[in-house]
Design an enzyme around this catalytic site. Sequence first.
Site: not given
Length: 357
Positions: A217, A242, A306, A309, A332, A341
């Site tokens: 990120r 995050k 992003h 990414r 994640h 994805y």
Amino acid sequence: MIGIKFESDKVIQALIKSLSNPKWSDQYKMVYVPNTQQNLNDILYVFKGVIWINYNRFFANKAINKYNETLDISWFRKRKINPHYKYCPEEYLLKLELKRYSNNTVRIYVPFFEMFINFYNDREINTLDESDIRGFLQHLIQKKMSNSYINQVINAIKFYYEVVLGMPHRFYDIERPRKEYKLPKVISKEEILSIINNTNNIKHRCVVKLLYGSGLRKSELLNLKVNDIDSKRMLVRVQNSKGNKDRFTLLSKNALDDLRIYFKEFRPKDYLFEGQKGGKYSGESVLRIVKLASEKARIRESVTPHVLRHSFATHLLESGVDLRQIQVLLGHSSTKTTEIYTHVATNTFKTIKNPLD
């Protein structure tokens, strides 16, 4: 007191009887025991593994981030006073500080909450209720604000009533917009290489290679320290990302070669990428690097950090890497986030015979 509210259940009723002197409240229609640390421990022990317990209220002042960047909200307090404008209450700012919310969250919450209270400029905050919140949200919807924008406004308002004033769940019935389901934007490997080849210098090239080659990120790239690059194990250490999580992700041999050249030329002291006067590199600079390089590469899609990414994750999936491994590399919390994805990876469709053919 500690209130214990539950649906009628013989097992739970039997377990409650094992607590120390539980009593029934006719006023609140629930069982209760004195609010002591021992009783709280007993409740957690008795019900553990049997039912889910919501005990968040007992830790209402717990900081959400232990290792977050230094929070600076002094500029909110030092703003030029406008007598016709309502400013965020001091207790709102103080609670953000005590709970160590990130600077990004503060920059979102404070202006949004001030927007709400100034919409009702002729009224005191404590007179506003759910219908007033709905009226303000309706105003935003009529202005065609996005769903994500409105959700952030709701979060800023709920923070005041439920965290600052300690009124749990009071506004949980406020209707949120349906979440927009959008596929991630992805570009090809050839386009990635073209962007890299169109960067202005070695520093810019390293920025793009790490964003794509490590799936970072933008904020994670900016927070990288020099010693986060582990050349022996070919890993990049990402700290306090995050959700306040640490992780390791891949380090490209190609990127490492350029990083060594970059380090000799720029000699960063603390952060891996620093501004001209030292200190952390700015997010605007990173965005500008990616935008300019993609424009020079004549890529029609709008490319952001992003997007790089997203492309990293999609290209890994297309090359046969397991979804669970990609989840770990991206940081994640759930595979459901990573599963998006599968909707854009081309290998999902290559095995399908087109009925026209």
